[in-house]
Design an enzyme around this catalytic site. Sequence first.
Site, PDB file in Angstrom:
ATOM      1  CB  ILE A 153      17.664  28.863 -52.249  1.00 41.00           C
ATOM      2  CG1 ILE A 153      17.373  27.795 -51.205  1.00 41.00           C
ATOM      3  CG2 ILE A 153      17.022  28.500 -53.589  1.00 41.00           C
ATOM      4  CD1 ILE A 153      15.896  27.605 -50.894  1.00 41.00           C
ATOM      5  N   PRO A 154      20.517  29.996 -54.248  1.00 46.09           N
ATOM      6  CG  PRO A 154      22.219  29.094 -55.570  1.00 46.09           C
ATOM      7  CD  PRO A 154      21.226  28.728 -54.495  1.00 46.09           C
ATOM      8  CB  CYS A 155      16.885  32.967 -56.551  1.00 54.15           C
ATOM      9  SG  CYS A 155      16.903  34.152 -55.193  1.00 54.15           S
ATOM     10  CG  HIS A 156      22.763  35.266 -56.640  1.00 53.38           C
ATOM     11  ND1 HIS A 156      22.593  34.461 -55.522  1.00 53.38           N
ATOM     12  CD2 HIS A 156      24.051  35.074 -57.039  1.00 53.38           C
ATOM     13  CE1 HIS A 156      23.727  33.839 -55.248  1.00 53.38           C
ATOM     14  NE2 HIS A 156      24.635  34.185 -56.165  1.00 53.38           N
TER      15      HIS A 156
END
Length: 197
Positions: A153-156
């Site tokens: 889950i690419p919260c970056h």
Amino acid sequence: MAAPRQDRSRQDRSRQDSSRGKPIPAAVHVARHDSPLGVIWSVWTTRGLWRLQWGNERPECAGQIAAKAVRNWTQSLDERLSSFFEFGCTTFETIQVDESNWTPFMKSVYRHCRDIQPGTTLTYKQLAERAGSPRASRAVGSSMARNRIPIVIPCHRVVASSGHLCGFSAPGGLETKQYLLDLESDQAVQLTAAFAS
């Protein structure tokens, strides 16, 4: 591009595991993945990927024998992580995740976050709009801070409206977030150059 140093205490990991006192599903499988960020452990339940955890200490597991589906999920994640850290453009959209303990809002936010493509970013406001709650930027930020499956889950890829980086749930904080964005950006530049030539 040097990977940031990772240092995380057991107490920090325990805080990440908690979800407002809700019970944590029993892990049925734990797998090790080597990366430029150090050792990453994937923790699986029968429903999918529960958590990614950095550090040399192996997470606890209920000791049950993982079903074939779980082993297949693990192999797929390992291949995608290796590709991601080598090429920076792999997506994790097909990785099965365990959505237990997420509110309906969090599920919507995380699902739309997974749609953000490598080499691109969205602001918290833009992600809130995609999740159907345009005034919930702060709630989106809170969901990102509680993301227990970074990278998948690419919260970056979620940034402030100014373009500045805000907090990051994975070890290394903003330094790790910048490293991941740079990894994806470098690959995007190379692909653009290749198509232009």
